[in-house]
Design a protein around this motif. Structure first.
Motif, PDB file in Angstrom:
ATOM      1  N   LEU A   1       0.812  -1.217   0.000  1.00 60.65           N
ATOM      2  CA  LEU A   1       0.000   0.000   0.000  1.00 60.65           C
ATOM      3  C   LEU A   1       0.844   1.264   0.000  1.00 60.65           C
ATOM      4  N   PHE A   2       1.995   1.223   0.653  1.00 55.65           N
ATOM      5  CA  PHE A   2       2.859   2.396   0.692  1.00 55.65           C
ATOM      6  C   PHE A   2       3.971   2.323  -0.346  1.00 55.65           C
ATOM      7  N   GLY A   3       3.880   1.357  -1.253  1.00 54.51           N
ATOM      8  CA  GLY A   3       4.852   1.220  -2.333  1.00 54.51           C
ATOM      9  C   GLY A   3       4.492   2.107  -3.507  1.00 54.51           C
ATOM     10  N   PRO A   4       5.298   2.089  -4.551  1.00 58.86           N
ATOM     11  CA  PRO A   4       5.091   2.979  -5.691  1.00 58.86           C
ATOM     12  C   PRO A   4       3.820   2.707  -6.499  1.00 58.86           C
ATOM     13  N   GLU A   5       3.322   1.462  -6.487  1.00 63.89           N
ATOM     14  CA  GLU A   5       2.126   1.156  -7.274  1.00 63.89           C
ATOM     15  C   GLU A   5       0.890   1.870  -6.736  1.00 63.89           C
ATOM     16  N   VAL A   6       0.768   1.949  -5.411  1.00 62.95           N
ATOM     17  CA  VAL A   6      -0.387   2.598  -4.786  1.00 62.95           C
ATOM     18  C   VAL A   6      -0.020   3.996  -4.324  1.00 62.95           C
ATOM     19  N   GLY A   7       1.109   4.106  -3.649  1.00 62.50           N
ATOM     20  CA  GLY A   7       1.606   5.418  -3.243  1.00 62.50           C
ATOM     21  C   GLY A   7       0.861   6.081  -2.103  1.00 62.50           C
ATOM     22  N   LEU A   8       0.333   5.282  -1.160  1.00 62.38           N
ATOM     23  CA  LEU A   8      -0.288   5.900   0.014  1.00 62.38           C
ATOM     24  C   LEU A   8       0.754   6.721   0.757  1.00 62.38           C
ATOM     25  N   ASP A   9       0.324   7.835   1.294  1.00 60.12           N
ATOM     26  CA  ASP A   9       1.155   8.617   2.193  1.00 60.12           C
ATOM     27  C   ASP A   9       0.356   8.814   3.473  1.00 60.12           C
ATOM     28  N   SER A  10       0.833   9.613   4.394  1.00 59.91           N
ATOM     29  CA  SER A  10       0.136   9.745   5.670  1.00 59.91           C
ATOM     30  C   SER A  10      -1.270  10.327   5.499  1.00 59.91           C
ATOM     31  N   LEU A  11      -1.455  11.269   4.600  1.00 56.90           N
ATOM     32  CA  LEU A  11      -2.772  11.865   4.401  1.00 56.90           C
ATOM     33  C   LEU A  11      -3.742  10.877   3.755  1.00 56.90           C
ATOM     34  N   THR A  12      -3.338  10.254   2.656  1.00 58.21           N
ATOM     35  CA  THR A  12      -4.247   9.320   1.992  1.00 58.21           C
ATOM     36  C   THR A  12      -4.479   8.074   2.850  1.00 58.21           C
ATOM     37  N   GLY A  13      -3.472   7.684   3.614  1.00 59.30           N
ATOM     38  CA  GLY A  13      -3.647   6.561   4.536  1.00 59.30           C
ATOM     39  C   GLY A  13      -4.694   6.874   5.587  1.00 59.30           C
ATOM     40  N   THR A  14      -4.654   8.087   6.118  1.00 57.78           N
ATOM     41  CA  THR A  14      -5.645   8.514   7.110  1.00 57.78           C
ATOM     42  C   THR A  14      -7.037   8.552   6.491  1.00 57.78           C
ATOM     43  N   LEU A  15      -7.146   9.074   5.281  1.00 57.70           N
ATOM     44  CA  LEU A  15      -8.444   9.110   4.600  1.00 57.70           C
ATOM     45  C   LEU A  15      -8.995   7.705   4.389  1.00 57.70           C
ATOM     46  N   LEU A  16      -8.126   6.782   4.031  1.00 59.01           N
ATOM     47  CA  LEU A  16      -8.546   5.401   3.841  1.00 59.01           C
ATOM     48  C   LEU A  16      -9.039   4.806   5.160  1.00 59.01           C
ATOM     49  N   LEU A  17      -8.327   5.062   6.235  1.00 60.40           N
ATOM     50  CA  LEU A  17      -8.724   4.524   7.539  1.00 60.40           C
ATOM     51  C   LEU A  17     -10.066   5.082   7.997  1.00 60.40           C
ATOM     52  N   VAL A  18     -10.322   6.338   7.688  1.00 61.09           N
ATOM     53  CA  VAL A  18     -11.619   6.946   8.026  1.00 61.09           C
ATOM     54  C   VAL A  18     -12.731   6.260   7.240  1.00 61.09           C
ATOM     55  N   GLU A  19     -12.510   6.050   5.961  1.00 64.20           N
ATOM     56  CA  GLU A  19     -13.519   5.367   5.142  1.00 64.20           C
ATOM     57  C   GLU A  19     -13.754   3.936   5.616  1.00 64.20           C
ATOM     58  N   ILE A  20     -12.696   3.258   6.015  1.00 63.47           N
ATOM     59  CA  ILE A  20     -12.823   1.884   6.521  1.00 63.47           C
ATOM     60  C   ILE A  20     -13.656   1.871   7.800  1.00 63.47           C
ATOM     61  N   GLN A  21     -13.390   2.820   8.679  1.00 72.63           N
ATOM     62  CA  GLN A  21     -14.151   2.866   9.921  1.00 72.63           C
ATOM     63  C   GLN A  21     -15.628   3.154   9.655  1.00 72.63           C
ATOM     64  N   GLU A  22     -15.893   4.060   8.722  1.00 71.36           N
ATOM     65  CA  GLU A  22     -17.282   4.385   8.394  1.00 71.36           C
ATOM     66  C   GLU A  22     -17.995   3.200   7.737  1.00 71.36           C
ATOM     67  N   ARG A  23     -17.328   2.516   6.831  1.00 68.60           N
ATOM     68  CA  ARG A  23     -17.963   1.426   6.083  1.00 68.60           C
ATOM     69  C   ARG A  23     -18.053   0.127   6.870  1.00 68.60           C
ATOM     70  N   PHE A  24     -16.942  -0.250   7.536  1.00 68.78           N
ATOM     71  CA  PHE A  24     -16.877  -1.553   8.184  1.00 68.78           C
ATOM     72  C   PHE A  24     -16.992  -1.494   9.706  1.00 68.78           C
ATOM     73  N   GLY A  25     -16.869  -0.300  10.289  1.00 70.36           N
ATOM     74  CA  GLY A  25     -16.923  -0.174  11.739  1.00 70.36           C
ATOM     75  C   GLY A  25     -15.669  -0.675  12.434  1.00 70.36           C
ATOM     76  N   VAL A  26     -14.570  -0.711  11.706  1.00 70.87           N
ATOM     77  CA  VAL A  26     -13.302  -1.185  12.254  1.00 70.87           C
ATOM     78  C   VAL A  26     -12.342  -0.002  12.335  1.00 70.87           C
ATOM     79  N   ASP A  27     -11.827   0.243  13.542  1.00 76.77           N
ATOM     80  CA  ASP A  27     -10.850   1.320  13.741  1.00 76.77           C
ATOM     81  C   ASP A  27      -9.458   0.695  13.670  1.00 76.77           C
ATOM     82  N   VAL A  28      -8.925   0.639  12.476  1.00 80.44           N
ATOM     83  CA  VAL A  28      -7.643  -0.024  12.239  1.00 80.44           C
ATOM     84  C   VAL A  28      -6.540   0.595  13.093  1.00 80.44           C
ATOM     85  N   ALA A  29      -6.480   1.911  13.166  1.00 87.55           N
ATOM     86  CA  ALA A  29      -5.417   2.595  13.912  1.00 87.55           C
ATOM     87  C   ALA A  29      -5.464   2.255  15.397  1.00 87.55           C
TER      88      ALA A  29
END
Length: 83
Positions: free
Chosen positions: A32-60
């Motif tokens: 996920l943090f490799g060159p193919e996807v290129g997540l950084d701290s901001l996009t990673g945080t956005l993804l975690l927020v969406e995951i929590q909203e959709r699945f109810g899982v607080d990954v962090a």
């Protein structure tokens, strides 16, 4: 919910937070943090927020080392086990 079900939902989420539609086609073993996807701290945080909203899982909160963010597969498995 299986990890394959989660994976199917994660791919478009990932494409959305990165703003790169082609990311929806990456393999489950892609870093996920490799060159193919290129997540950084901001996009990673956005993804975690969406995951929590959709699945109810607080990954962090549940994975303090964030090892589950290594690949799309590790993230899908982590979510499936907790959703």
């Amino acid at each position: 919910m299986t990890s394959d079900d989660v994976l199917a939902e994660l791919r478009p989420m990932l494409a959305g937070v990165t703003g790169r539609p082609e990311v929806a086609a990456v393999t489950a073993q892609t870093a996920l943090f490799g060159p193919e996807v290129g997540l950084d701290s901001l996009t990673g945080t956005l993804l975690l927020v969406e995951i929590q909203e959709r699945f109810g899982v607080d990954v962090a909160a549940e994975d303090l080392n964030l090892d589950s963010l290594a690949t799309l597969a590790t993230l899908a498995t982590f979510i499936a086990q907790r959703a």
